[in-house]
Design a protein around this motif. Structure first.
Motif, PDB file in Angstrom:
ATOM      1  N   UNK A   1       0.840  -1.182   0.000  1.00 52.09           N
ATOM      2  CA  UNK A   1       0.000   0.000   0.000  1.00 52.09           C
ATOM      3  C   UNK A   1       0.888   1.249   0.000  1.00 52.09           C
ATOM      4  N   UNK A   2       0.366   2.283  -0.634  1.00 46.37           N
ATOM      5  CA  UNK A   2       1.136   3.523  -0.655  1.00 46.37           C
ATOM      6  C   UNK A   2       0.725   4.432   0.503  1.00 46.37           C
ATOM      7  N   UNK A   3       1.398   5.564   0.606  1.00 50.89           N
ATOM      8  CA  UNK A   3       1.171   6.472   1.739  1.00 50.89           C
ATOM      9  C   UNK A   3      -0.240   7.052   1.735  1.00 50.89           C
ATOM     10  N   UNK A   4      -0.780   7.349   0.563  1.00 54.88           N
ATOM     11  CA  UNK A   4      -2.127   7.939   0.499  1.00 54.88           C
ATOM     12  C   UNK A   4      -3.181   6.941   0.967  1.00 54.88           C
ATOM     13  N   UNK A   5      -3.039   5.693   0.589  1.00 54.23           N
ATOM     14  CA  UNK A   5      -3.972   4.674   1.049  1.00 54.23           C
ATOM     15  C   UNK A   5      -3.851   4.471   2.548  1.00 54.23           C
ATOM     16  N   UNK A   6      -2.629   4.432   3.051  1.00 56.72           N
ATOM     17  CA  UNK A   6      -2.423   4.318   4.493  1.00 56.72           C
ATOM     18  C   UNK A   6      -3.070   5.474   5.240  1.00 56.72           C
ATOM     19  N   UNK A   7      -2.900   6.680   4.714  1.00 58.23           N
ATOM     20  CA  UNK A   7      -3.477   7.864   5.354  1.00 58.23           C
ATOM     21  C   UNK A   7      -4.998   7.787   5.368  1.00 58.23           C
ATOM     22  N   UNK A   8      -5.587   7.412   4.245  1.00 59.19           N
ATOM     23  CA  UNK A   8      -7.045   7.296   4.152  1.00 59.19           C
ATOM     24  C   UNK A   8      -7.576   6.260   5.134  1.00 59.19           C
ATOM     25  N   UNK A   9      -6.938   5.104   5.195  1.00 57.78           N
ATOM     26  CA  UNK A   9      -7.385   4.056   6.120  1.00 57.78           C
ATOM     27  C   UNK A   9      -7.183   4.465   7.578  1.00 57.78           C
ATOM     28  N   UNK A  70      -0.825  10.792  20.631  1.00 58.40           N
ATOM     29  CA  UNK A  70       0.504  11.165  21.120  1.00 58.40           C
ATOM     30  C   UNK A  70       1.356   9.924  21.371  1.00 58.40           C
ATOM     31  N   UNK A  71       0.767   8.917  22.004  1.00 57.11           N
ATOM     32  CA  UNK A  71       1.486   7.674  22.283  1.00 57.11           C
ATOM     33  C   UNK A  71       1.872   6.993  20.972  1.00 57.11           C
ATOM     34  N   UNK A  72       0.941   6.960  20.026  1.00 57.03           N
ATOM     35  CA  UNK A  72       1.205   6.327  18.732  1.00 57.03           C
ATOM     36  C   UNK A  72       2.300   7.073  17.972  1.00 57.03           C
ATOM     37  N   UNK A  73       2.265   8.402  18.011  1.00 55.75           N
ATOM     38  CA  UNK A  73       3.278   9.195  17.311  1.00 55.75           C
ATOM     39  C   UNK A  73       4.652   9.030  17.946  1.00 55.75           C
ATOM     40  N   UNK A  74       4.690   8.784  19.253  1.00 55.63           N
ATOM     41  CA  UNK A  74       5.979   8.580  19.920  1.00 55.63           C
ATOM     42  C   UNK A  74       6.577   7.215  19.574  1.00 55.63           C
ATOM     43  N   UNK A  75       5.732   6.232  19.321  1.00 59.07           N
ATOM     44  CA  UNK A  75       6.217   4.880  19.053  1.00 59.07           C
ATOM     45  C   UNK A  75       6.473   4.615  17.571  1.00 59.07           C
ATOM     46  N   UNK A  76       5.743   5.293  16.696  1.00 54.64           N
ATOM     47  CA  UNK A  76       5.834   5.039  15.256  1.00 54.64           C
ATOM     48  C   UNK A  76       6.236   6.322  14.547  1.00 54.64           C
ATOM     49  N   UNK A  78       5.497   8.463  11.965  1.00 58.60           N
ATOM     50  CA  UNK A  78       4.314   8.624  11.127  1.00 58.60           C
ATOM     51  C   UNK A  78       4.654   9.121   9.717  1.00 58.60           C
ATOM     52  N   UNK A  79       5.690   9.939   9.572  1.00 56.67           N
ATOM     53  CA  UNK A  79       6.062  10.455   8.246  1.00 56.67           C
ATOM     54  C   UNK A  79       6.490   9.337   7.303  1.00 56.67           C
ATOM     55  N   UNK A  80       6.942   8.248   7.851  1.00 60.14           N
ATOM     56  CA  UNK A  80       7.395   7.122   7.043  1.00 60.14           C
ATOM     57  C   UNK A  80       6.218   6.399   6.379  1.00 60.14           C
ATOM     58  N   UNK A  81       5.049   6.388   7.049  1.00 60.87           N
ATOM     59  CA  UNK A  81       3.917   5.601   6.569  1.00 60.87           C
ATOM     60  C   UNK A  81       2.749   6.420   6.032  1.00 60.87           C
TER      61      UNK A  81
END
Length: 93
Positions: A1-9, A70-76, A78-81
């Motif tokens: 999946x690409x970044x746009x699909x990931x963002x939409x989901x 916030x917790x999710x952004x600290x662990x992952x 986000x710019x990568x996905x």
């Protein structure tokens, strides 16, 4: 999946989670109000309590959702996905 699909989901899933959180807070508040408030309460007071409960459930779901993000952004990373929802302005315009 690409970044746009990931963002939409991700946005669709996060919206569903936020709505579920709001309903959980709303149902819990209704249960608490039904225990605390007497049966012969004036309908205007009950309606005001329900409106206040609805507003508090929206605020509570936002606060919990914000904490989860916030917790999710600290662990992952986000710019990568994910693609930015609102891209920055183009330079040189």
């Amino acid at each position: 999946m690409n970044k746009k699909t990931n963002t939409l989901l991700f946005v669709a899933g996060a919206t569903v989670v936020n709505i579920i959180l709001m309903f959980v807070f709303l149902i819990a508040g209704i249960v608490i109000l039904s225990i605390v408030l007497p049966r012969d309460i004036h309908p205007g007071i009950a309606q005001g309590a329900f409106v206040l409960l609805f507003i508090l459930s929206v605020i509570g779901s936002f606060l919990v959702y914000h904490r989860i993000m916030k917790i999710l952004a600290a662990k992952i990373e986000l710019d990568k996905y994910f693609e930015p929802i609102f891209p920055g302005r183009k330079k040189g315009r």
